[in-house]
Write a protein that holds these residues in place. Sequence first.
Motif, PDB file in Angstrom:
ATOM      1  N   UNK A 138       0.830  -1.202   0.000  1.00 20.41           N
ATOM      2  CA  UNK A 138       0.000   0.000   0.000  1.00 20.41           C
ATOM      3  C   UNK A 138       0.870   1.260   0.000  1.00 20.41           C
ATOM      4  N   UNK A 139       1.909   1.271   0.841  1.00 21.54           N
ATOM      5  CA  UNK A 139       2.824   2.414   0.889  1.00 21.54           C
ATOM      6  C   UNK A 139       3.526   2.609  -0.440  1.00 21.54           C
ATOM      7  N   UNK A 140       3.941   1.491  -1.049  1.00 29.66           N
ATOM      8  CA  UNK A 140       4.630   1.566  -2.331  1.00 29.66           C
ATOM      9  C   UNK A 140       3.722   2.160  -3.400  1.00 29.66           C
ATOM     10  N   UNK A 141       2.454   1.745  -3.404  1.00 32.75           N
ATOM     11  CA  UNK A 141       1.489   2.277  -4.364  1.00 32.75           C
ATOM     12  C   UNK A 141       1.257   3.761  -4.133  1.00 32.75           C
ATOM     13  N   UNK A 142       1.161   4.172  -2.851  1.00 31.32           N
ATOM     14  CA  UNK A 142       0.956   5.581  -2.529  1.00 31.32           C
ATOM     15  C   UNK A 142       2.148   6.419  -2.965  1.00 31.32           C
ATOM     16  N   UNK A 143       3.367   5.915  -2.737  1.00 34.53           N
ATOM     17  CA  UNK A 143       4.578   6.642  -3.152  1.00 34.53           C
ATOM     18  C   UNK A 143       4.639   6.770  -4.670  1.00 34.53           C
ATOM     19  N   UNK A 144       4.250   5.709  -5.358  1.00 40.36           N
ATOM     20  CA  UNK A 144       4.268   5.745  -6.820  1.00 40.36           C
ATOM     21  C   UNK A 144       3.262   6.768  -7.345  1.00 40.36           C
ATOM     22  N   UNK A 194       2.184   9.389  -5.705  1.00 36.12           N
ATOM     23  CA  UNK A 194       2.702  10.711  -5.343  1.00 36.12           C
ATOM     24  C   UNK A 194       3.765  11.170  -6.338  1.00 36.12           C
ATOM     25  N   UNK A 195       4.658  10.268  -6.714  1.00 40.41           N
ATOM     26  CA  UNK A 195       5.711  10.623  -7.688  1.00 40.41           C
ATOM     27  C   UNK A 195       5.104  10.971  -9.043  1.00 40.41           C
ATOM     28  N   UNK A 196       4.070  10.232  -9.426  1.00 35.34           N
ATOM     29  CA  UNK A 196       3.435  10.490 -10.715  1.00 35.34           C
ATOM     30  C   UNK A 196       2.769  11.865 -10.739  1.00 35.34           C
ATOM     31  N   UNK A 253      -3.882  25.289  -1.991  1.00 33.31           N
ATOM     32  CA  UNK A 253      -4.649  24.657  -3.070  1.00 33.31           C
ATOM     33  C   UNK A 253      -3.892  23.480  -3.674  1.00 33.31           C
ATOM     34  N   UNK A 254      -2.605  23.676  -3.934  1.00 26.26           N
ATOM     35  CA  UNK A 254      -1.808  22.594  -4.514  1.00 26.26           C
ATOM     36  C   UNK A 254      -1.700  21.406  -3.571  1.00 26.26           C
ATOM     37  N   UNK A 255      -1.612  21.678  -2.273  1.00 21.41           N
ATOM     38  CA  UNK A 255      -1.537  20.584  -1.298  1.00 21.41           C
ATOM     39  C   UNK A 255      -2.779  19.697  -1.381  1.00 21.41           C
ATOM     40  N   UNK A 256      -3.949  20.329  -1.356  1.00 25.26           N
ATOM     41  CA  UNK A 256      -5.184  19.546  -1.396  1.00 25.26           C
ATOM     42  C   UNK A 256      -5.428  18.948  -2.778  1.00 25.26           C
ATOM     43  N   UNK A 257      -5.010  19.667  -3.820  1.00 25.94           N
ATOM     44  CA  UNK A 257      -5.162  19.133  -5.171  1.00 25.94           C
ATOM     45  C   UNK A 257      -4.303  17.888  -5.365  1.00 25.94           C
ATOM     46  N   UNK A 258      -3.064  17.945  -4.893  1.00 29.17           N
ATOM     47  CA  UNK A 258      -2.190  16.775  -4.976  1.00 29.17           C
ATOM     48  C   UNK A 258      -2.768  15.595  -4.208  1.00 29.17           C
ATOM     49  N   UNK A 259      -3.273  15.879  -3.007  1.00 30.26           N
ATOM     50  CA  UNK A 259      -3.864  14.820  -2.193  1.00 30.26           C
ATOM     51  C   UNK A 259      -5.045  14.173  -2.905  1.00 30.26           C
ATOM     52  N   UNK A 260      -5.892  15.010  -3.518  1.00 25.69           N
ATOM     53  CA  UNK A 260      -7.050  14.492  -4.252  1.00 25.69           C
ATOM     54  C   UNK A 260      -6.625  13.650  -5.448  1.00 25.69           C
ATOM     55  N   UNK A 261      -5.633  14.137  -6.183  1.00 25.22           N
ATOM     56  CA  UNK A 261      -5.154  13.392  -7.359  1.00 25.22           C
ATOM     57  C   UNK A 261      -4.512  12.067  -6.960  1.00 25.22           C
ATOM     58  N   UNK A 262      -3.764  12.080  -5.859  1.00 23.15           N
ATOM     59  CA  UNK A 262      -3.129  10.846  -5.393  1.00 23.15           C
ATOM     60  C   UNK A 262      -4.198   9.824  -4.988  1.00 23.15           C
ATOM     61  N   UNK A 263      -5.215  10.286  -4.251  1.00 23.48           N
ATOM     62  CA  UNK A 263      -6.305   9.391  -3.865  1.00 23.48           C
ATOM     63  C   UNK A 263      -7.020   8.839  -5.098  1.00 23.48           C
ATOM     64  N   UNK A 264      -7.229   9.708  -6.088  1.00 22.48           N
ATOM     65  CA  UNK A 264      -7.899   9.274  -7.312  1.00 22.48           C
ATOM     66  C   UNK A 264      -7.071   8.229  -8.060  1.00 22.48           C
ATOM     67  N   UNK A 265      -5.752   8.455  -8.131  1.00 22.10           N
ATOM     68  CA  UNK A 265      -4.884   7.480  -8.802  1.00 22.10           C
ATOM     69  C   UNK A 265      -4.875   6.145  -8.065  1.00 22.10           C
ATOM     70  N   UNK A 266      -4.836   6.193  -6.723  1.00 23.44           N
ATOM     71  CA  UNK A 266      -4.838   4.957  -5.944  1.00 23.44           C
ATOM     72  C   UNK A 266      -6.131   4.178  -6.164  1.00 23.44           C
ATOM     73  N   UNK A 267      -7.259   4.901  -6.201  1.00 21.59           N
ATOM     74  CA  UNK A 267      -8.535   4.231  -6.448  1.00 21.59           C
ATOM     75  C   UNK A 267      -8.582   3.638  -7.851  1.00 21.59           C
ATOM     76  N   UNK A 268      -8.006   4.367  -8.810  1.00 19.96           N
ATOM     77  CA  UNK A 268      -7.969   3.861 -10.181  1.00 19.96           C
ATOM     78  C   UNK A 268      -7.133   2.590 -10.278  1.00 19.96           C
ATOM     79  N   UNK A 269      -5.970   2.602  -9.621  1.00 17.77           N
ATOM     80  CA  UNK A 269      -5.107   1.415  -9.630  1.00 17.77           C
ATOM     81  C   UNK A 269      -5.803   0.241  -8.944  1.00 17.77           C
TER      82      UNK A 269
END
Length: 282
Positions: free
Chosen positions: A1-7, A9-11, A156-172
Motif C-alpha cells: 500500500x505504501x509503495x502504491x501511494x509513493x508511486x 505521489x511521484x506520478x 490549493x496545490x496541497x489539497x489538489x495533490x492529495x485528491x489526485x493521489x487518492x484518485x490514482x490509488x482508487x484507479x489502480x
Amino acid sequence: MKSQENQSSRLVEEKFRLMGFRILIVLSTVITAVIIFLSPNNFFIAILFPLVWFVLSGVSLLKKNYSAVLAKVWVLFTVPLVPFLVLSNGMAPAALVSLGAILASLLVHGLWRIIAALLIALSTFLVPFSGLEYDPAILVRLFVANMTITVGLLIILHYLEKTLIDSLEKTVALEVALEGQRKANDAQSLFLATMSHEIRTPMNGILGLLDAVLTGELSKTQRSHLVKVQQSSHLLQTILNGILDYSKLNAGKLVFETTPFNMRQLLVDAASFFNCRQTIKR
C-alpha cells in the motif's frame, strides 16, 4: 500500500513539474521579448533570468528523467537572484514575484516548494532598499497580493495533490480488481469448457450404445423406453453444448443460430416421459 501511494505521489509530482516547465518555457519567451522591448536598468541581469529558464525548461521537457534535478537547479538559481533583481530594478520585477512563486510551487515539492515560494514572495519587501522611486501604498498592496497568492496557491496545490493521489490509488485498485475479475472469468470459462468436453465423451458413448441396442430386436416396451433414453441423452448433449456456448460468450466468440423445431413433436415428446413413468408404476 505504501509503495502504491509513493508511486502515485511521484506520478502527480511529475505531472505538476512538467506542467510548470511548459508554462516556464512560454513565460521565459514572453519575458525575453518584453525585456528586449523595454530595455530596463541592468539589462544583462534582467535577460539572464528568462534565458536560463528557457534552457532549463527545454532540457527538462526533452530529458524528462532529469526534470526533478533541473527543477531544483531552477530553485537554486532563481531564489537567491530574485532579491538581487528586485534591488536592482525596483517595482517592475516585484510585480512579477507572484509568477515566480507559482512556478516554484509547480516545479518542486515539499519543503523545497514552501521555502522557495515564500522566499520569492517575501522579496517584495526589498523594494524600499533598491534606491528607486516607488509608491508605498502600491507596494503594500503588491506585497499583500503576492503573499495571498503564494499562500493560497500552496494550500490549493496541497489539497489538489492529495485528491489526485487518492484518485490514482482508487484507479489502480479498480484496475487490479478488474484484472482479478477477468482472470476469474477466464478460469471459470476454462473450467466450463473442460467439463463440457469431459462429460461429452461418456455421453457420446451412451448415445453410441443406444444406437447399437436400438438396431437389435427389442420388445415394444423396451424400444419405447430406450428411445426416450436416447431423446433424453440428446437433450443432455444440447445442454452441454449450451455450457460450451457460455464459455464462448465470455471469449466473445458466440455465434447465434436460428434452428427450426416442431412444436407439436416437442409437446408429444415431453408428455411421453410422464406416460412412461405411469407405465413403470403400473
